[in-house]
Design a protein around this motif. Structure first.
Motif, PDB file in Angstrom:
ATOM      1  N   GLY A 195       0.802  -1.212   0.000  1.00 23.18           N
ATOM      2  CA  GLY A 195       0.000   0.000   0.000  1.00 23.18           C
ATOM      3  C   GLY A 195       0.833   1.258   0.000  1.00 23.18           C
ATOM      4  N   ARG A 196       1.944   1.244   0.781  1.00 21.11           N
ATOM      5  CA  ARG A 196       2.795   2.425   0.838  1.00 21.11           C
ATOM      6  C   ARG A 196       3.504   2.662  -0.487  1.00 21.11           C
ATOM      7  N   VAL A 197       3.922   1.597  -1.126  1.00 17.08           N
ATOM      8  CA  VAL A 197       4.584   1.717  -2.421  1.00 17.08           C
ATOM      9  C   VAL A 197       3.633   2.301  -3.450  1.00 17.08           C
ATOM     10  N   VAL A 198       2.415   1.776  -3.482  1.00 14.71           N
ATOM     11  CA  VAL A 198       1.430   2.250  -4.453  1.00 14.71           C
ATOM     12  C   VAL A 198       1.072   3.708  -4.180  1.00 14.71           C
ATOM     13  N   MET A 199       0.919   4.091  -2.913  1.00 15.26           N
ATOM     14  CA  MET A 199       0.572   5.474  -2.585  1.00 15.26           C
ATOM     15  C   MET A 199       1.666   6.436  -3.018  1.00 15.26           C
ATOM     16  N   ARG A 200       2.946   6.016  -2.884  1.00 16.03           N
ATOM     17  CA  ARG A 200       4.037   6.883  -3.325  1.00 16.03           C
ATOM     18  C   ARG A 200       3.978   7.099  -4.844  1.00 16.03           C
ATOM     19  N   GLN A 201       3.705   6.003  -5.563  1.00 18.62           N
ATOM     20  CA  GLN A 201       3.588   6.121  -7.016  1.00 18.62           C
ATOM     21  C   GLN A 201       2.373   6.959  -7.400  1.00 18.62           C
ATOM     22  N   LEU A 202       1.289   6.804  -6.659  1.00 17.97           N
ATOM     23  CA  LEU A 202       0.085   7.586  -6.944  1.00 17.97           C
ATOM     24  C   LEU A 202       0.329   9.070  -6.690  1.00 17.97           C
ATOM     25  N   GLY A 203       1.079   9.386  -5.613  1.00 21.68           N
ATOM     26  CA  GLY A 203       1.420  10.787  -5.350  1.00 21.68           C
ATOM     27  C   GLY A 203       2.215  11.398  -6.484  1.00 21.68           C
ATOM     28  N   ALA A 204       3.212  10.651  -6.973  1.00 17.73           N
ATOM     29  CA  ALA A 204       3.994  11.142  -8.106  1.00 17.73           C
ATOM     30  C   ALA A 204       3.119  11.282  -9.342  1.00 17.73           C
ATOM     31  N   ALA A 205       2.180  10.336  -9.524  1.00 15.24           N
ATOM     32  CA  ALA A 205       1.290  10.385 -10.683  1.00 15.24           C
ATOM     33  C   ALA A 205       0.425  11.645 -10.664  1.00 15.24           C
ATOM     34  N   LEU A 206      -0.079  12.000  -9.481  1.00 19.41           N
ATOM     35  CA  LEU A 206      -0.940  13.180  -9.381  1.00 19.41           C
ATOM     36  C   LEU A 206      -0.176  14.466  -9.701  1.00 19.41           C
ATOM     37  N   VAL A 207       1.061  14.541  -9.230  1.00 17.86           N
ATOM     38  CA  VAL A 207       1.873  15.731  -9.526  1.00 17.86           C
ATOM     39  C   VAL A 207       2.138  15.838 -11.024  1.00 17.86           C
ATOM     40  N   MET A 208       2.591  14.733 -11.620  1.00 17.68           N
ATOM     41  CA  MET A 208       2.887  14.749 -13.063  1.00 17.68           C
ATOM     42  C   MET A 208       1.617  14.988 -13.873  1.00 17.68           C
ATOM     43  N   ALA A 209       0.523  14.329 -13.453  1.00 21.08           N
ATOM     44  CA  ALA A 209      -0.723  14.463 -14.202  1.00 21.08           C
ATOM     45  C   ALA A 209      -1.231  15.895 -14.189  1.00 21.08           C
ATOM     46  N   THR A 210      -1.078  16.580 -13.055  1.00 16.80           N
ATOM     47  CA  THR A 210      -1.530  17.969 -12.964  1.00 16.80           C
ATOM     48  C   THR A 210      -0.742  18.863 -13.919  1.00 16.80           C
ATOM     49  N   ILE A 211       0.582  18.701 -13.904  1.00 21.51           N
ATOM     50  CA  ILE A 211       1.430  19.536 -14.756  1.00 21.51           C
ATOM     51  C   ILE A 211       1.170  19.251 -16.239  1.00 21.51           C
ATOM     52  N   VAL A 212       1.190  17.962 -16.594  1.00 19.26           N
ATOM     53  CA  VAL A 212       0.981  17.596 -17.997  1.00 19.26           C
ATOM     54  C   VAL A 212      -0.441  17.950 -18.432  1.00 19.26           C
ATOM     55  N   GLY A 213      -1.422  17.760 -17.539  1.00 20.29           N
ATOM     56  CA  GLY A 213      -2.798  18.079 -17.883  1.00 20.29           C
ATOM     57  C   GLY A 213      -2.999  19.557 -18.174  1.00 20.29           C
ATOM     58  N   VAL A 214      -2.406  20.420 -17.352  1.00 21.77           N
ATOM     59  CA  VAL A 214      -2.529  21.866 -17.579  1.00 21.77           C
ATOM     60  C   VAL A 214      -1.904  22.254 -18.913  1.00 21.77           C
ATOM     61  N   VAL A 215      -0.698  21.726 -19.174  1.00 26.91           N
ATOM     62  CA  VAL A 215      -0.015  22.042 -20.435  1.00 26.91           C
ATOM     63  C   VAL A 215      -0.834  21.535 -21.620  1.00 26.91           C
ATOM     64  N   ALA A 216      -1.378  20.314 -21.511  1.00 30.99           N
ATOM     65  CA  ALA A 216      -2.179  19.749 -22.594  1.00 30.99           C
ATOM     66  C   ALA A 216      -3.459  20.550 -22.811  1.00 30.99           C
ATOM     67  N   GLY A 217      -4.062  21.008 -21.706  1.00 34.78           N
ATOM     68  CA  GLY A 217      -5.275  21.801 -21.835  1.00 34.78           C
ATOM     69  C   GLY A 217      -5.021  23.108 -22.554  1.00 34.78           C
ATOM     70  N   ILE A 218      -3.913  23.772 -22.213  1.00 33.03           N
ATOM     71  CA  ILE A 218      -3.565  25.026 -22.893  1.00 33.03           C
ATOM     72  C   ILE A 218      -3.310  24.764 -24.374  1.00 33.03           C
TER      73      ILE A 218
END
Length: 475
Positions: free
Chosen positions: A375-398
């Motif tokens: 669970g801890r391993v997956v949560m760490r990966q999910l945290g990184a995913a949310l950060v990357m997804a936010t940045i890439v999502g904003v750039v893609a939206g623009i």
């Protein structure tokens, strides 16, 4: 004090043809092969013999890859038994079988008899069983029994890569006794790493580093300075696990015992390096959706046969993606601009999954996740995913807004990209862990499988969002 060694045979007269008093330099295999072909074309046997004797057997083994079958056999016939043994050990398995089939069985037995027992057993495992029995008839009983014992173990286990050449001593001996034994015998360097102390039943009781043996008082009993808490493995331990233990405890050799604790051999560091290379090659091949045999195969048809199954899986996945897109034909007809970002969404989701899967597979391979909670391993990966997804999502939206000229379109692209990166990264982390838990190599999950799943799901979510949001916002 018992000791088994093949060193006397390896130091036979035949080896003198490849020994020089000055250091050798490494040769490029392609140049060695070209020189051998030139000597063969000259038709002068003495020239070829002189050329071969000037190269280290390892150079010849590497050059074999660039020679055809007839040339390889011509070279192999001129090698001494000791040099032939090194070549058989180092060439690819199919070449080993080819050269063995072209060699008279008595000569092949002499060659195998010069090899360390574990290497001889590896060669025997590649041959037909009837041929093996005939070869063993030409080898002294003691050595043939040793080879047969080693050949029983699976090649990817500690027993399969161990050597039976070990120095072991009973507990009532002194440092002087062991040193005297070593001085009066020709012992391979790899067997001089540790002295194993055993009881009357040959059960492992301790180990002594060679440096400690040299520094001990001559009359000091072995139990006084041995390490009693010895790290060992059983013969059926997977070679990858054995490599992890050697790395974890910084060992130069790892003793191998049977189910009763009796010492049966040791895995030396050179065998561990070979095992690590083999496992790494296997992981890379499976991550690419193929087989380790792909790396060594010289046949285009064989390579194609190894790759086609995974390509078929990927092809099936893309057909599913095509069906997903077809099911949204009405949406894409009304908002054709959405189609421009379909490859962007799919590719980004696949790449995010590959990044996460590659890191997770390597972590599992190194044992870094052994003690960590899933669970801890997956949560760490999910945290990184949310950060990357936010940045890439904003750039893609623009980018979507600027390219398609509508803020609604940009928002759909942004949300779709956010989900694609989050989903891809999470899948890349979770699937290898799940595969590892059920006993499947996690490397299988990190290549085409993860990419295909991510493509289908990310496209389905992207187009579904477009269908819901655009039909709500656009009259």
């Amino acid at each position: 004090m018992p000791h088994r060694t093949q060193q006397q045979r390896r130091n036979g007269t035949g080896v003198q043809t490849v020994v020089q008093h000055r250091p050798r330099r490494a040769h490029e295999p392609e140049k060695v092969a070209a020189a051998i072909r030139g000597a063969l074309d000259s038709g002068v046997p003495a020239l070829l013999q002189k050329l071969i004797s000037s190269y280290h057997p390892m150079d010849i083994a590497l050059a074999m890859r660039d020679l055809n079958r007839e040339q390889r056999e011509a070279v192999f016939e001129l090698l001494s038994p000791a040099a032939s043994g090194i070549v058989l050990e180092e060439v690819d398995d199919d070449v080993t079988v080819e050269l063995a089939e072209a060699t008279e069985e008595g000569e092949l037995a002499e060659i195998i008899d010069t090899m360390p027992p574990d290497v001889g057993a590896d060669v025997m495992n590649l041959l037909d069983q009837e041929q093996v029995h005939r070869i063993l008839e030409h080898i002294p009983d003691e050595e043939s029994d040793e080879i047969e014992d080693l050949a029983r173990y699976a090649p990817d286990t500690a027993g399969g890569i161990m050597t039976s050449e070990v120095i072991f001593a009973p507990m009532d001996l002194t440092a002087r006794d062991v040193i005297s034994h070593i001085r009066t015998r020709q012992i391979p360097p790899e067997s001089l790493l540790y002295i194993y102390v055993v009881d009357d039943e040959r059960r492992l009781r301790g180990a002594i580093d060679m440096a400690d043996l040299v520094l001990a008082r001559p009359d000091q009993p072995l139990p006084d300075f041995m390490t009693a808490d010895v790290i060992s493995v059983t013969a059926d331990t997977d070679q990858e696990q054995a490599a992890k233990i050697v790395d974890q405890y910084d060992l130069s050799a790892l003793p191998v015992v049977d189910d009763t604790g009796r010492l049966v051999g040791q895995v030396t560091v050179d065998d561990i390096i070979d095992a690590i290379q083999e496992e790494h090659t296997e992981d890379l091949a499976r991550m690419a959706g193929t087989s380790p045999r792909d790396v060594l195969s010289a046949s285009s048809m064989q390579v194609a046969a190894l790759r086609l199954p995974w390509l078929a899986i990927c092809f099936g996945g893309t057909l599913v993606s095509a069906m997903v897109i077809k099911s949204f034909t009405e949406l894409l007809t009304a908002f054709v601009q959405l189609a421009a970002f379909i490859p962007v969404i799919a590719a980004t989701s696949g790449n995010a999954g590959l990044q996460s899967a590659a890191i997770m597979v390597r972590s599992l391979s190194l044992g870094h996740q052994q003690q960590a909670k899933v669970g801890r391993v997956v949560m760490r990966q999910l945290g990184a995913a949310l950060v990357m997804a936010t940045i890439v999502g904003v750039v893609a939206g623009i980018a979507g807004h600027l390219i398609m000229g509508a803020p609604q379109m940009g928002l759909v692209v942004a949300i779709g990209m956010f989900f694609a990166v989050t989903w891809g990264t999470t899948m890349g982390a979770v699937v290898p862990i799940l595969f590892d838990r059920v006993g499947i190599d996690p490397a299988v999950a990190s290549g085409p499988l993860v990419s295909t799943i991510n493509d289908v799901v990310s496209l389905l979510v992207y187009l579904s969002l477009g269908s819901v949001l655009l039909r709500t916002w656009v009259p």
